[in-house]
Scaffold this motif. Structure first.
Motif, PDB file in Angstrom:
ATOM      1  N   UNK A 164      -4.881  52.180  84.476  1.00 54.92           N
ATOM      2  CA  UNK A 164      -3.485  52.033  84.064  1.00 54.92           C
ATOM      3  C   UNK A 164      -3.433  51.309  82.715  1.00 54.92           C
ATOM      4  N   UNK A 165      -2.805  51.931  81.704  1.00 52.85           N
ATOM      5  CA  UNK A 165      -2.761  51.320  80.372  1.00 52.85           C
ATOM      6  C   UNK A 165      -2.096  49.936  80.355  1.00 52.85           C
ATOM      7  N   UNK A 166      -1.330  49.632  81.392  1.00 52.17           N
ATOM      8  CA  UNK A 166      -0.742  48.285  81.475  1.00 52.17           C
ATOM      9  C   UNK A 166      -1.839  47.228  81.452  1.00 52.17           C
TER      10      UNK A 166
ATOM     11  N   UNK B 228      11.430  51.798  73.164  1.00 54.56           N
ATOM     12  CA  UNK B 228      10.115  52.371  72.888  1.00 54.56           C
ATOM     13  C   UNK B 228       9.384  52.815  74.157  1.00 54.56           C
ATOM     14  N   UNK B 229       8.979  54.061  74.184  1.00 51.23           N
ATOM     15  CA  UNK B 229       8.182  54.593  75.282  1.00 51.23           C
ATOM     16  C   UNK B 229       6.702  54.438  74.948  1.00 51.23           C
ATOM     17  N   UNK B 230       6.066  53.492  75.594  1.00 50.90           N
ATOM     18  CA  UNK B 230       4.676  53.179  75.264  1.00 50.90           C
ATOM     19  C   UNK B 230       3.728  54.334  75.525  1.00 50.90           C
ATOM     20  N   UNK B 231       4.097  55.215  76.437  1.00 48.62           N
ATOM     21  CA  UNK B 231       3.200  56.326  76.731  1.00 48.62           C
ATOM     22  C   UNK B 231       3.043  57.282  75.545  1.00 48.62           C
TER      23      UNK B 231
ATOM     24  N   UNK C  28      11.505  48.627  79.502  1.00 48.19           N
ATOM     25  CA  UNK C  28      11.433  50.065  79.721  1.00 48.19           C
ATOM     26  C   UNK C  28      10.417  50.750  78.815  1.00 48.19           C
ATOM     27  N   UNK C  29       9.208  50.213  78.813  1.00 45.65           N
ATOM     28  CA  UNK C  29       8.156  50.826  78.017  1.00 45.65           C
ATOM     29  C   UNK C  29       7.527  51.999  78.756  1.00 45.65           C
ATOM     30  N   UNK C  30       7.726  52.027  80.064  1.00 45.77           N
ATOM     31  CA  UNK C  30       7.145  53.095  80.859  1.00 45.77           C
ATOM     32  C   UNK C  30       5.791  52.752  81.439  1.00 45.77           C
ATOM     33  N   UNK C  31       5.202  51.638  80.990  1.00 45.33           N
ATOM     34  CA  UNK C  31       3.875  51.305  81.529  1.00 45.33           C
ATOM     35  C   UNK C  31       3.876  50.016  82.363  1.00 45.33           C
ATOM     36  N   UNK C  32       4.993  49.288  82.336  1.00 48.17           N
ATOM     37  CA  UNK C  32       5.044  48.040  83.109  1.00 48.17           C
ATOM     38  C   UNK C  32       6.053  48.138  84.254  1.00 48.17           C
TER      39      UNK C  32
ATOM     40  N   UNK D 121      14.207  47.855  72.956  1.00 45.67           N
ATOM     41  CA  UNK D 121      13.756  48.231  74.288  1.00 45.67           C
ATOM     42  C   UNK D 121      13.501  49.728  74.457  1.00 45.67           C
TER      43      UNK D 121
END
Lengths: 202, 202
Positions: free
Chosen positions: B143-145, B124-127, A169-173, B122
């Motif tokens: 996309x940062x992914x 952590x919000x990567x954005x 749940x990182x928001x980017x995957x 888990x």
DNA sequence: AATTGTTTTAAACATTTGTTTAAAACAATT
DNA sequence: AATTGTTTTAAACAAATGTTTAAAACAATT
């Protein structure tokens, strides 16, 4: 031909179970149950657990290497064409069987001795194949291992990391499958940039 | 303190055995033998196999993520500094424990439910973290992914593939440890090229 | 020196494992 | 219809699994 039918049912069940749980955690009863078949039939058709595992593993090895090496060897395509073609074909192929890379790498690491049956594949001298020769003419200053690790890393790693990353749940995957498909066209372009990168710069 | 001594002996043995064979193939007797200790002591100190496994796994998760996330979050470094620093530190860290990435990714895939104990990580919000914000200002079109998959793929994949590749006798992965160390300085430069790559080109 | 609490041991536990056995069911051939 | 060969079944096998038990050995405290 009921014989071939049940044999194939068992094989397909074995593919799924081995792939999901790995060799050690996969049980003969798991395979029999998933195949909807009596336990003894697994031994009847495939003699032993190790044997049926090696049959499945050989299949998977052919998918993961057989779909890539022919294009690497091809003397009639440019390096750029190879990168374009392989990235696309490979990502499409593995997308149908996303756990394949993890399965192959991790089972090999756990029991390297059990892979002696695929010595035929191991005989390839990469220094002689087209893609490496082409790389060497462009970048004689860099170890070709880097080139292969870069290309395969960019292509294969997302499949290996997908499970963990998407559940973090990182928001980017979130929709990583879509991201991976985008990479079919991106990776060749990134590889081109990497090929042109000056590494002696301070 | 004989107590702490044997407890630590068991833990160290468990690290090695779990790492080598994975959860399913690792036996309580393997751990006891490798620790030079009576079988019952493993249950005495750690209650169950699943429990001691989770303790080891939590340790490993901290190594593989704890050594990387703090630098990604840091608001006081540039993106270039981050890439330089992380590539170096990460390759050095994992080189001391080369099977760590494979272990973490493969065990997670096999039993995702058993990882509920690390929900803290888990969250952590990567954005919101610095490295992604910095990337977004430079390349809002991508996309940062992709950025993370590229960076981690280039860094981690060689460790995952090392075993198989070096035993394939291709001729280019012979001293792969040396190659991997070279990548500490190469990867940041390659990442810079990737960042500048125009992806809309026909 | 006796007592208390902790650590270690050997043995056994119930399950689960891969594999084998021997009989049954089925199909095909004579 | 009887015989042969193949496929499927249920039951059992021995070995290995994680775990528990109960006694022994040890250490520390009174």
């Amino acid at each position: 031909m009921t014989e071939t039918a049940t044999e194939e049912k068992i094989k397909e069940a074995a593919r799924i179970v081995f792939m999901e749980k790995g060799y050690a955690a996969a049980g003969m009863r798991d395979i029999a149950t998933k195949a909807g078949v009596n336990l003894s039939l697994v031994n009847y058709y495939f003699r032993s657990k190790k044997n049926i595992f090696q049959i499945i593993m050989l299949e998977k090895m052919h998918i993961i290497f057989g779909n890539i090496i022919p294009y690497m060897v091809d003397e009639n395509t440019t390096l750029e064409e190879k990168l374009n073609h392989i990235a696309t074909v490979y990502i499409d192929t593995i997308s149908e069987d996303p756990n394949l890379p993890m399965f192959v790498f991790s089972e090999f690491q756990k029991n390297p001795e059990d892979f002696s049956f695929l010595f035929p594949i191991k005989k390839i001298n990469f220094n002689e194949i087209s893609i490496i020769k082409q790389f060497k003419t462009i970048r004689p200053d860099i170890n070709p291992a880097h080139f292969m690790l870069n290309f395969l890393g960019l292509t294969i790693f997302p499949f290996i990391a997908a499970h963990l990353f998407s559940k973090m749940n990182t928001g980017i995957f979130d929709n990583i499958q879509t991201v991976i498909k985008e990479r079919k066209s991106f990776i060749p372009l990134w590889m081109k940039s990497i090929l042109e990168t000056n590494l002696t710069a301070k």
